[in-house]
Design a protein around this motif. Structure first.
Motif, mmCIF file in Angstrom:
data_model
loop_
_atom_site.group_PDB
_atom_site.id
_atom_site.type_symbol
_atom_site.label_atom_id
_atom_site.label_comp_id
_atom_site.label_asym_id
_atom_site.label_seq_id
_atom_site.Cartn_x
_atom_site.Cartn_y
_atom_site.Cartn_z
ATOM 1 N N ASP A 163 5.730 -0.561 4.974
ATOM 2 C CA ASP A 163 4.370 -0.238 4.527
ATOM 3 C C ASP A 163 4.313 1.195 3.984
ATOM 4 O OD1 ASP A 163 4.223 1.432 6.773
ATOM 5 O OD2 ASP A 163 2.887 0.123 7.889
ATOM 6 N N SER A 164 3.136 1.594 3.545
ATOM 7 C CA SER A 164 3.005 2.896 2.869
ATOM 8 C C SER A 164 3.380 4.050 3.793
ATOM 9 C CB SER A 164 1.566 3.121 2.421
ATOM 10 O OG SER A 164 1.107 2.049 1.691
ATOM 11 N N TYR A 165 2.995 3.953 5.069
ATOM 12 C CA TYR A 165 3.306 5.072 5.977
ATOM 13 C C TYR A 165 4.804 5.184 6.207
ATOM 14 C CZ TYR A 165 3.035 8.407 9.751
ATOM 15 O OH TYR A 165 3.199 9.535 10.508
ATOM 16 N N CYS A 222 -8.664 11.133 2.376
ATOM 17 C CA CYS A 222 -8.305 10.146 1.336
ATOM 18 C C CYS A 222 -7.317 9.143 1.907
ATOM 19 C CB CYS A 222 -7.737 10.820 0.098
ATOM 20 S SG CYS A 222 -6.166 11.615 0.345
ATOM 21 N N TYR A 223 -7.547 7.906 1.526
ATOM 22 C CA TYR A 223 -6.579 6.834 1.806
ATOM 23 C C TYR A 223 -5.363 7.120 0.929
ATOM 24 C CZ TYR A 223 -5.115 1.869 2.230
ATOM 25 O OH TYR A 223 -4.440 0.705 2.466
ATOM 26 N N ILE A 224 -4.183 6.774 1.409
ATOM 27 C CA ILE A 224 -2.957 7.076 0.651
ATOM 28 C C ILE A 224 -2.963 6.367 -0.709
ATOM 29 C CG2 ILE A 224 -1.509 5.231 1.625
ATOM 30 C CD1 ILE A 224 0.724 7.505 1.847
ATOM 31 N N ASN A 225 -3.730 5.265 -0.831
ATOM 32 C CA ASN A 225 -3.876 4.580 -2.123
ATOM 33 C C ASN A 225 -4.805 5.400 -3.005
ATOM 34 O OD1 ASN A 225 -2.863 2.663 -0.238
ATOM 35 N ND2 ASN A 225 -3.501 0.985 -1.581
ATOM 36 N N SER A 226 -4.338 6.566 -3.427
ATOM 37 C CA SER A 226 -5.146 7.472 -4.247
ATOM 38 C C SER A 226 -4.203 8.286 -5.125
ATOM 39 C CB SER A 226 -5.981 8.404 -3.353
ATOM 40 O OG SER A 226 -5.139 9.092 -2.435
ATOM 41 N N THR A 250 -3.323 6.402 6.204
ATOM 42 C CA THR A 250 -2.878 5.084 5.737
ATOM 43 C C THR A 250 -3.625 4.024 6.544
ATOM 44 O OG1 THR A 250 -1.095 4.816 7.333
ATOM 45 C CG2 THR A 250 -0.551 6.011 5.306
ATOM 46 N N SER A 251 -3.414 2.772 6.171
ATOM 47 C CA SER A 251 -4.112 1.682 6.873
ATOM 48 C C SER A 251 -3.696 1.629 8.344
ATOM 49 C CB SER A 251 -3.806 0.356 6.187
ATOM 50 O OG SER A 251 -2.408 0.205 6.033
ATOM 51 N N GLY A 252 -2.539 2.225 8.672
ATOM 52 C CA GLY A 252 -2.048 2.173 10.053
ATOM 53 C C GLY A 252 -2.575 3.296 10.935
ATOM 54 N N PRO A 258 -6.948 -4.117 6.643
ATOM 55 C CA PRO A 258 -8.253 -3.439 6.668
ATOM 56 C C PRO A 258 -8.860 -3.152 5.297
ATOM 57 C CG PRO A 258 -6.507 -1.956 7.418
ATOM 58 C CD PRO A 258 -5.887 -3.305 7.248
ATOM 59 N N GLU A 259 -8.191 -3.554 4.209
ATOM 60 C CA GLU A 259 -8.834 -3.477 2.886
ATOM 61 C C GLU A 259 -9.731 -4.693 2.646
ATOM 62 O OE1 GLU A 259 -5.639 -3.055 0.047
ATOM 63 O OE2 GLU A 259 -4.994 -1.172 0.940
ATOM 64 N N CYS A 260 -9.738 -5.657 3.604
ATOM 65 C CA CYS A 260 -10.603 -6.842 3.478
ATOM 66 C C CYS A 260 -12.038 -6.489 3.847
ATOM 67 C CB CYS A 260 -10.129 -7.950 4.427
ATOM 68 S SG CYS A 260 -8.543 -8.674 4.025
HETATM 69 P P1 13P Z 1 0.034 -0.872 3.727
HETATM 70 O O1 13P Z 1 0.211 0.604 3.868
HETATM 71 O O2 13P Z 1 -0.665 -1.491 4.885
HETATM 72 O O3 13P Z 1 1.329 -1.523 3.405
HETATM 73 O O4 13P Z 1 -0.956 -1.141 2.495
HETATM 74 C C1 13P Z 1 -0.624 -0.833 1.198
HETATM 75 C C2 13P Z 1 -1.423 -1.581 0.239
HETATM 76 O O5 13P Z 1 -1.414 -1.308 -0.934
HETATM 77 C C3 13P Z 1 -2.227 -2.681 0.734
HETATM 78 O O6 13P Z 1 -2.836 -3.323 -0.310
#
Ligand code: 13P
Ligand code: SF4
Length: 346
Positions: free
Chosen positions: A76-78, A147-151, A164-166, A239-241
């Protein structure tokens, strides 16, 4: 150097043993012939990696031939940001999306960081610019900016701490400020409000309006019916749901945590409310478990391919090489380092 027939045969066997149980994506089947078809390419990429001293980091959403064929680290991203930070490699290939490769470049400025496809954006990261965030900060001057890492890198540069989501719940709970400006995911912000309330943590969360085009598509109304059709079903959500989807799930977490949950539970069926690549990983690594539901693809993640990875390693085109303004990179690095300080250990 051309691989020998024997090397191709051994590589085909290795790929087939791993990929034969993946059947989550309609129209793609990992039979012996398909593995034989990609074996020369995975061998060539792995040779190029050794020659260049490169590491390949792959998010769990990219195609399984990348994850099991050529990735050194998958997750995952983290997890991948930690691996990028530790990497001593002169070249990092990031098979994921551009914000992830930018994160690697922020943490590893001396490395050449390449992306297979420059078009691999993200609806969340693309929803907010640094200038727009400066505008929001002016409206909420007393708020901690999270900020969420998706930025984008310029959004990270404007933020106090990345999450991150975690680790979002734990990090926000640890911040001294009561008011939080959380960007760019509106649905994650709503889930965060609910989670903090449940924990008895008093925070006021203000957010911007981005959503993930993949996770935003899951709707809560079909979930009760799925439980009736598949007794004992476990529903696992990201958690993006939407919060209504999260509320109907048995578990909500990052893609890494979703995998751990499936590994550590025994249920007759699982419904994974996330991108289809994660189901592919689980079919390889948890082959006795059964997954129901359709396949949702992230169009950005699916721009990655073995051919583009070979090109990025052998002779990257200028747009495949990640570059950042140095002042932006330094400020973004502070925001990421704050995350590493505040994130709970595994
Ligand atoms: P994760 O960090 O949970 O893998 O999420 C990344 C992501 O882009 C989810 O859509
Ligand atoms: Fe971005 Fe959604 Fe794709 Fe993840 S799944 S990279 S959040 S668009």
């Amino acid at each position: 150097m051309i691989a020998t027939d024997h090397e191709i045969e051994v590589e085909t066997e290795r790929l087939f043993r791993l990929l034969m149980s993946v059947d989550c994506e309609p129209g793609r089947q990992w039979n012996y012939a398909a593995c034989r078809g990609i074996a020369p390419l995975t061998l060539e990429i792995n040779r190029l990696k050794r020659e260049r001293g490169a590491v390949v980091l792959a998010h769990s959403y990219v195609e399984p031939e990348i994850i099991y064929g050529v990735a050194d680290f998958k997750g995952d991203s983290y997890f991948l940001s930690l691996k990028a930070r530790e990497a001593r490699a002169p070249v990092i290939v990031f098979a994921g999306v551009v914000f992830m490769a930018e994160t690697a470049k922020i943490l590893c400025p001396e490395a050449t960081v390449v992306v297979p496809d420059r078009g691999s954006g993200c609806s969340l990261a693309d929803s907010l610019t640094g200038a727009q965030l400066r505008g929001l900060k002016a409206l909420h001057p007393d708020a901690a900016v999270v900020c969420y890492i998706n930025s984008a890198a310029e959004v990270k540069a404007e933020s106090d701490v990345c999450v991150t989501s975690g680790n979002v719940g734990d990090i926000v709970a640890r911040l001294p400020q009561r008011r939080i400006l959380f960007v760019p995911d509106r649905l994650m912000a709503e889930n965060l409000r609910i989670e903090l309330k449940r924990r008895g943590v008093a925070k006021e969360i203000v957010s911007s309006d981005g959503t993930c085009i993949v996770h935003d598509e899951f709707k809560a109304d079909s979930l009760a019916e799925a439980r009736i059709r598949f007794p004992g079903l476990k529903i696992v959500a990201h958690p993006e749901c939407d919060p209504a989807v999260a509320a109907a799930a048995d578990f909500v977490g990052s893609t890494g945590a979703m995998m751990k949950y499936v590994r550590s539970t025994r249920a007759p069926y699982y419904l994974m409310l996330t991108e289809c690549g994660l189901v592919g990983r689980l079919q390889v690594e948890e082959p006795e478990k059964r997954f129901i539901g359709g396949c949702r693809l992230c169009p950005y993640m699916k721009l990655n391919s073995l051919e583009k990875i070979r090109e990025a390693l052998a002779a990257p085109r200028p747009e495949q090489v990640v570059t950042l303004d140095e002042a932006v990179r330094r400020r973004a690095r502070r925001c990421l380092e704050r995350m590493f300080e505040l994130a709970p250990g595994d």
